[in-house]
Design an enzyme around this catalytic site. Structure first.
Site, short mmCIF file in Angstrom:
data_model
loop_
_atom_site.label_atom_id
_atom_site.label_comp_id
_atom_site.label_asym_id
_atom_site.label_seq_id
_atom_site.Cartn_x
_atom_site.Cartn_y
_atom_site.Cartn_z
N ASP A 223 44.72 44.30 53.83
CA ASP A 223 43.66 45.13 53.25
C ASP A 223 43.81 45.32 51.74
O ASP A 223 44.91 45.57 51.24
CB ASP A 223 43.77 46.50 53.93
CG ASP A 223 42.67 47.46 53.53
OD1 ASP A 223 41.53 47.26 53.98
OD2 ASP A 223 42.95 48.41 52.78
N GLU A 285 42.25 40.16 52.15
CA GLU A 285 40.96 40.72 51.72
C GLU A 285 40.99 40.89 50.21
O GLU A 285 41.76 41.71 49.69
CB GLU A 285 40.70 42.08 52.37
CG GLU A 285 39.31 42.57 52.04
CD GLU A 285 39.15 44.09 51.95
OE1 GLU A 285 38.04 44.58 52.16
OE2 GLU A 285 40.14 44.79 51.66
C1 GLC Z 1 39.29 47.79 52.55
C2 GLC Z 1 38.67 48.14 53.88
C3 GLC Z 1 37.81 49.34 53.71
C4 GLC Z 1 38.67 50.49 53.24
C5 GLC Z 1 39.45 50.11 51.99
C6 GLC Z 1 40.54 51.10 51.72
O1 GLC Z 1 38.37 47.38 51.62
O2 GLC Z 1 37.98 47.03 54.38
O3 GLC Z 1 37.12 49.69 54.87
O4 GLC Z 1 37.88 51.61 52.99
O5 GLC Z 1 40.05 48.86 52.08
O6 GLC Z 1 41.57 50.95 52.66
#
Ligand code: GLC
Length: 569
Positions: A223, A285
């Site tokens: 993440d 991500e």
């Molecule tokens: C990422 C997740 C999102 C979350 C953020 C903070 O972007 O996909 O849903 O709010 O991280 O953890």
């Protein structure tokens, strides 16, 4: 000379664990994202859970899914619905128990699928024991987070260390009386950032990975990686011209995003995975530019997610935009045999059908499922679920709440997170409770899986037919060629040995006639394998004249010379 050598070294690197003779399971996987709160509720409290996931594994198998990743299921105060974690090595009660999790891992593997965890390394919850101890300067936690005593103004008042803004809006620094200091948070103030300048933190988070690998998980979706490290000088970021100091866009993120140190940390995670096996995967991500995104391949990620179909194209995009986007990713992958991937939707963005409109969304499903590499489906998109309108009173997402009553609809991620629509019974078959944590979309009476299973021309029928093609070598490892047939029609081919698959997508709002003779071997006979629902009647047809082929408005057709049409099986 030196730079030429290192360039060669990079080019010779290949994707982790890849070898020509034995392609790895993940290189052509169909990956499915489960948002556990909204997938299936087994105990009637209106919130999805692990037993619910268990009960629906069959749906994943029927959907030709190879692996699924679970958005966070760890203990959490749920300020950011699981992305604020108060214990990295446990299961949130609302979702079930560790035993339920272990049962799920076993059942997933028995069903020949893989299970992937969401690893959230950037921050914890402010309720995490580490933060509570850091607050009191209890060792070794004192520097587990990013603390600063603040900037002293000439009049003696203390203020935030710099102008950094949080992703969810407002200052990225919050004061704590207990410690007489500010702590840094990239996201909500209840999500303090872990300090990756501290080796203890780096090691502690590696141990979190080991904990779940010991439980048998097959890898991680990681993440918010570009936010992991900050420039330690804590300098003000340049202003962008956006006048609102509370907007994330107020500053240019030169000190808080894509910091070089981040990539070393990622490399360290690869080493942890390799302690287990070269079959464990790490998907990053990263909403970053092409260069910074691609760099993750070089530092040991199996792949960084390719969000292009979410962030760079939409229902107004032209055929050339799709061709460019696809070619750009393929050309920019920095290492030999790197694995491409195509994300159609996720829990942070409006749903696929809402972004593209119904038929174009179907075309996008076909495109993402048939391009080389990994296809990523967000739960519900395989039945064409749409965003749900949520009132201000029902809004839960912190990004929505922070934007206030006037701005929440643009900012909130709730509309894409409403319960999965299984059938037309109470709460769409998601829960026995009539009230659910987010409301069920009113369209569930007609838009649901059970109804679609009865119809041979439904979104789900299309999803199943097209995802079935992924099992064939032509999609698993065929070459890719992309072409513009005219201003509105984009086509690509996949070829391996004797098999060829052609995808032709019309992005105009009117029918287009195209000449496929430049794509197709002159002598071969083309048939329609499958098509968007507006061209369903064509499935099984043989193309009489490849020079004048009609593609419906916003539709896409899959042709092949060598594979039998889907519904003839
Ligand atoms: C990422 C997740 C999102 C979350 C953020 C903070 O972007 O996909 O849903 O709010 O991280 O953890």
């Amino acid at each position: 000379m030196k730079s030429i050598i290192s360039l060669c070294a990079i080019l010779l690197l290949s994707n982790p664990g890849y070898s020509e003779s034995t392609p790895k399971w993940w290189q052509s996987m169909s990956l499915y994202q489960i948002y556990p709160r909204s997938f299936k509720d087994s105990d009637g409290n209106g919130i999805g859970d692990l037993k619910g996931v268990m009960s629906k594994l069959e749906h994943l198998v029927e959907s030709n899914v190879d692996a699924f990743w679970l958005s966070p299921i760890y203990p959490s105060p749920m300020v950011d619905f699981g992305y604020d974690i108060s214990d990295f090595v446990n299961i949130e009660e609302v979702f079930g128990t560790m035993k339920d999790f272990e049962t799920l891992v076993e059942a997933t593997h028995n069903a020949s699928m893989k299970i992937i965890m969401d690893f959230v390394p950037n921050h914890s919850s402010d309720q995490h024991e580490w933060f509570q101890k850091s607050l009191q300067k209890i060792e070794p936690y004192t520097n587990y987070y990013v603390w600063h005593e603040g900037k002293k103004l000439p009049d003696g008042t203390i203020t935030v260390p710099n102008n950094w803004v949080s992703v969810f809006g407002g200052p990225a620094w919050t004061w704590r009386e207990e410690r007489q200091a500010y702590y840094f948070h990239q996201f909500a103030k209840q999500q303090p950032d872990l300090n990756y300048e501290n080796e203890d933190v780096v090691n502690a988070m590696k141990n979190v990975m080991r904990f779940w690998l010991d439980k048998g998980v097959d890898g991680f979706r990681v993440d918010a990686v570009p936010h992991l490290c900050e420039d330690v000088r804590l300098l003000d970021e340049p202003l962008t011209g956006n006048p609102n100091p509370d907007d994330y866009g107020y500053t240019d993120k030169i000190y808080t995003k894509d910091i070089p140190h981040t990539y070393d940390i990622v490399k360290g995670w690869r080493e942890v995975l390799d302690e287990y096996s070269d079959e464990k995967i790490m998907m990053i991500e990263a909403y970053s530019n092409m260069t910074m995104t691609m760099r993750y391949y070089v530092y040991g990620a199996n792949f960084p997610f390719n969000f292009g179909f979410i962030t760079d194209t939409n229902q107004d995009s032209k055929a050339i935009d799709f061709k460019r986007l696809i070619d750009r990713w393929m050309v920019n992958m920095p290492i030999l045999k790197a694995t491409a991937n195509w994300v159609a939707g996720n829990h942070d963005k409006p749903r696929l059908v809402t972004r593209y409109g119904r038929y174009r969304a179907e075309a996008m499903t076909i495109i993402t499922l048939l391009l080389p590499g990994v296809a990523v489906t967000y739960n519900g998109d395989e039945i064409g679920m749409e965003d749900t309108r949520i009132s201000w009173e029902d809004t839960k997402d912190p990004q929505g709440c922070n934007a206030g009553k006037d701005g929440y609809e643009k900012a909130s991620r709730d509309p894409a997170r409403t319960p999965f629509q299984w059938d037309n019974t109470t709460s769409a078959g998601f829960s026995t409770s009539e009230t659910t944590w987010l409301p069920v979309n009113e369209n569930y009476l007609t838009l649901n899986l059970a109804t679609q299973k009865e119809q041979d021309n439904s979104y789900n029928a299309l999803y199943k037919a097209v995802s079935a093609l992924r099992k064939l070598p032509v999609i698993k490892r065929g070459t890719l060629t992309t072409t513009l047939l005219n201003d509105d029609v984009f086509a690509f081919t996949r070829k391996v040995d004797g098999d060829v698959v052609y995808v032709v997508a019309n992005f105009a709002n009117k029918e287009e006639t195209v000449d496929l003779s430049t794509l197709v071997y002159a002598s071969s006979q083309l048939n329609v394998y499958y098509a968007t629902t507006n061209a369903h009647h064509l499935i099984g047809n043989i193309v009489k004249d490849v020079h004048t082929v009609k593609i419906p408005a916003s539709g896409a057709i899959i042709y092949t010379s060598t594979i039998a049409p889907y519904n003839s099986k």
